[in-house]
Design a protein around this motif. Structure first.
Motif, PDB file in Angstrom:
ATOM      1  N   UNK A  27       0.841  -1.198   0.000  1.00 21.30           N
ATOM      2  CA  UNK A  27       0.000   0.000   0.000  1.00 21.30           C
ATOM      3  C   UNK A  27       0.877   1.248   0.000  1.00 21.30           C
ATOM      4  N   UNK A  28       1.905   1.255   0.842  1.00 19.54           N
ATOM      5  CA  UNK A  28       2.853   2.372   0.846  1.00 19.54           C
ATOM      6  C   UNK A  28       3.448   2.570  -0.549  1.00 19.54           C
ATOM      7  N   UNK A  29       3.898   1.463  -1.152  1.00 15.74           N
ATOM      8  CA  UNK A  29       4.550   1.556  -2.457  1.00 15.74           C
ATOM      9  C   UNK A  29       3.589   2.070  -3.519  1.00 15.74           C
ATOM     10  N   UNK A  30       2.354   1.584  -3.507  1.00 14.20           N
ATOM     11  CA  UNK A  30       1.369   2.012  -4.502  1.00 14.20           C
ATOM     12  C   UNK A  30       1.091   3.506  -4.393  1.00 14.20           C
ATOM     13  N   UNK A  31       0.922   3.995  -3.153  1.00 12.50           N
ATOM     14  CA  UNK A  31       0.648   5.419  -2.934  1.00 12.50           C
ATOM     15  C   UNK A  31       1.865   6.259  -3.335  1.00 12.50           C
ATOM     16  N   UNK A  32       3.056   5.806  -2.965  1.00 15.01           N
ATOM     17  CA  UNK A  32       4.263   6.569  -3.269  1.00 15.01           C
ATOM     18  C   UNK A  32       4.562   6.592  -4.766  1.00 15.01           C
ATOM     19  N   UNK A  33       4.263   5.509  -5.466  1.00 14.75           N
ATOM     20  CA  UNK A  33       4.429   5.505  -6.918  1.00 14.75           C
ATOM     21  C   UNK A  33       3.521   6.554  -7.551  1.00 14.75           C
ATOM     22  N   UNK A  34       2.285   6.649  -7.031  1.00 13.79           N
ATOM     23  CA  UNK A  34       1.363   7.660  -7.546  1.00 13.79           C
ATOM     24  C   UNK A  34       1.844   9.073  -7.216  1.00 13.79           C
ATOM     25  N   UNK A  35       2.565   9.232  -6.087  1.00 16.74           N
ATOM     26  CA  UNK A  35       3.006  10.561  -5.658  1.00 16.74           C
ATOM     27  C   UNK A  35       4.281  11.005  -6.374  1.00 16.74           C
ATOM     28  N   UNK A  36       5.286  10.118  -6.426  1.00 18.33           N
ATOM     29  CA  UNK A  36       6.604  10.527  -6.939  1.00 18.33           C
ATOM     30  C   UNK A  36       6.971   9.862  -8.250  1.00 18.33           C
ATOM     31  N   UNK A  37       6.134   8.952  -8.733  1.00 16.59           N
ATOM     32  CA  UNK A  37       6.387   8.327 -10.013  1.00 16.59           C
ATOM     33  C   UNK A  37       7.050   6.967  -9.902  1.00 16.59           C
ATOM     34  N   UNK A  38       7.084   6.267 -11.021  1.00 20.19           N
ATOM     35  CA  UNK A  38       7.673   4.928 -11.083  1.00 20.19           C
ATOM     36  C   UNK A  38       9.187   5.040 -10.949  1.00 20.19           C
ATOM     37  N   UNK A  39       9.787   4.105 -10.217  1.00 15.38           N
ATOM     38  CA  UNK A  39      11.237   4.108 -10.071  1.00 15.38           C
ATOM     39  C   UNK A  39      11.676   3.618  -8.714  1.00 15.38           C
ATOM     40  N   UNK A  40      12.949   3.823  -8.419  1.00 19.44           N
ATOM     41  CA  UNK A  40      13.524   3.296  -7.183  1.00 19.44           C
ATOM     42  C   UNK A  40      13.137   4.112  -5.953  1.00 19.44           C
ATOM     43  N   UNK A  41      12.859   5.418  -6.116  1.00 18.15           N
ATOM     44  CA  UNK A  41      12.594   6.281  -4.963  1.00 18.15           C
ATOM     45  C   UNK A  41      11.422   5.794  -4.111  1.00 18.15           C
ATOM     46  N   UNK A  42      10.245   5.514  -4.698  1.00 15.97           N
ATOM     47  CA  UNK A  42       9.158   5.011  -3.848  1.00 15.97           C
ATOM     48  C   UNK A  42       9.503   3.687  -3.179  1.00 15.97           C
ATOM     49  N   UNK A  43      10.312   2.868  -3.840  1.00 16.61           N
ATOM     50  CA  UNK A  43      10.736   1.611  -3.226  1.00 16.61           C
ATOM     51  C   UNK A  43      11.622   1.846  -2.022  1.00 16.61           C
ATOM     52  N   UNK A  44      12.573   2.778  -2.133  1.00 20.47           N
ATOM     53  CA  UNK A  44      13.474   3.079  -1.019  1.00 20.47           C
ATOM     54  C   UNK A  44      12.696   3.635   0.164  1.00 20.47           C
ATOM     55  N   UNK A  50      11.424  -8.157  -0.079  1.00 22.15           N
ATOM     56  CA  UNK A  50      10.322  -7.191  -0.153  1.00 22.15           C
ATOM     57  C   UNK A  50      10.459  -6.300  -1.379  1.00 22.15           C
ATOM     58  N   UNK A  51      11.684  -5.856  -1.688  1.00 26.63           N
ATOM     59  CA  UNK A  51      11.873  -4.968  -2.840  1.00 26.63           C
ATOM     60  C   UNK A  51      11.531  -5.674  -4.144  1.00 26.63           C
ATOM     61  N   UNK A  52      11.737  -6.986  -4.205  1.00 28.53           N
ATOM     62  CA  UNK A  52      11.352  -7.732  -5.404  1.00 28.53           C
ATOM     63  C   UNK A  52       9.846  -7.703  -5.608  1.00 28.53           C
ATOM     64  N   UNK A  53       9.098  -7.702  -4.503  1.00 26.63           N
ATOM     65  CA  UNK A  53       7.635  -7.636  -4.591  1.00 26.63           C
ATOM     66  C   UNK A  53       7.179  -6.221  -4.923  1.00 26.63           C
ATOM     67  N   UNK A  54       7.856  -5.226  -4.329  1.00 32.85           N
ATOM     68  CA  UNK A  54       7.445  -3.841  -4.554  1.00 32.85           C
ATOM     69  C   UNK A  54       7.572  -3.440  -6.019  1.00 32.85           C
ATOM     70  N   UNK A  55       8.529  -4.043  -6.714  1.00 32.69           N
ATOM     71  CA  UNK A  55       8.698  -3.716  -8.126  1.00 32.69           C
ATOM     72  C   UNK A  55       7.477  -4.034  -8.967  1.00 32.69           C
ATOM     73  N   UNK A  56       6.649  -4.932  -8.486  1.00 29.75           N
ATOM     74  CA  UNK A  56       5.443  -5.314  -9.235  1.00 29.75           C
ATOM     75  C   UNK A  56       4.477  -4.138  -9.353  1.00 29.75           C
ATOM     76  N   UNK A  57       4.487  -3.222  -8.367  1.00 33.57           N
ATOM     77  CA  UNK A  57       3.607  -2.055  -8.434  1.00 33.57           C
ATOM     78  C   UNK A  57       4.351  -0.828  -8.957  1.00 33.57           C
ATOM     79  N   UNK A  58       5.559  -1.029  -9.505  1.00 31.82           N
ATOM     80  CA  UNK A  58       6.281   0.060 -10.133  1.00 31.82           C
ATOM     81  C   UNK A  58       7.310   0.731  -9.253  1.00 31.82           C
ATOM     82  N   UNK A  59       7.672   0.091  -8.108  1.00 27.80           N
ATOM     83  CA  UNK A  59       8.611   0.714  -7.178  1.00 27.80           C
ATOM     84  C   UNK A  59      10.058   0.320  -7.449  1.00 27.80           C
TER      85      UNK A  59
END
Length: 249
Positions: free
Chosen positions: A111-128, A195-204
């Protein structure tokens, strides 16, 4: 025996749709078992020619895991001391820190990753950022509870000597808590790769994006290579973590 029987009865009851339980369609599993077998056969045939394409995303995943763990390690020290009663006698500030940390832990990382991807865009930043929040929740919760349960006669001696709470924490609490912090930081780093491998599925970012892409194209032989790489990296980090723990503890 009575407790075991009660747990077994409750488990069975949760699987009965007639009384509001979840619906487990075991017949569908038996009917379509060939689909699962086909996928397993494809996964058992990894396409190692795909490895070069996975190296850059895998490196990004490792970078995300390390940066998230390192940032959380720095921030978790004051937050943990504020969340533990022996190191923070003030109930108000302690309650605020614990409440915020519980809220943080209650929100799933996806949920954090999905919201952050929408806020800051696709990439490593929302994942970090997601990994940082995930690690903070784990470290602050576990280490603060360990501090609460420990023997604190040395802190009482510091108070008797006229030391301030900051001085007592720095001189007595932190040296005692370093092994606890180190264990949890290393544990968080181990978790971050998975966890980061899973977060990439939502664009993180990370190898999860590539994993989702190949799964979407039904390229299960490529998916198998990615899974094997994640497995190797996780095992390597676990071995390294165990070696470091032996030196630190």
């Amino acid at each position: 025996m009575l407790i075991v029987s009660a747990i077994a009865a409750f488990t069975i009851a949760t699987c009965l749709p007639a009384i509001g339980g979840i619906e487990l369609d075991l017949a569908a599993i038996a009917k379509h078992w060939r689909n699962g077998v086909t996928k397993l056969v494809q996964l058992a045939q990894p396409n190692f020619a795909f490895v070069p394409r996975t190296l850059a995303p895998l490196l990004e995943t490792l970078q995300m895991a390390l940066v998230g763990a390192a940032a959380a390690a720095l921030c978790s020290i004051p937050l943990t001391l504020w969340a533990a009663a022996p190191t923070n006698p003030n109930r108000v500030t302690r309650g605020v820190v614990r409440t915020l940390n519980n809220v943080n832990r209650a929100v799933p990382d996806l949920v954090f990753a999905t919201v952050l991807v929408a806020m800051v865009g696709v990439g490593a930043l929302p994942g970090v950022i997601t990994l940082f929040l995930f690690n903070i929740g784990i470290v602050v919760k576990l280490v603060s509870e360990a501090i609460d349960a420990a023997d604190h006669r040395y802190m009482e001696a510091g108070r008797a000597a006229g030391g301030t709470q900051f001085q007592i924490n720095r001189a007595t609490a932190l040296p005692q808590a370093w092994p606890l912090f180190a264990n949890q930081w290393l544990y968080a780093l181990e978790l971050n790769v998975r966890v980061s491998a899973i977060l990439g599925i939502v664009g993180a970012g990370g190898i999860g994006r590539l994993l989702d892409e190949r799964r979407g194209f039904y390229a299960y032989s490529d998916v198998s290579v990615i899974i094997l790489e994640i497995l190797v990296v996780v095992i390597a980090i676990e071995v390294l973590s165990n070696l470091l723990r032996r030196r630190l503890v």
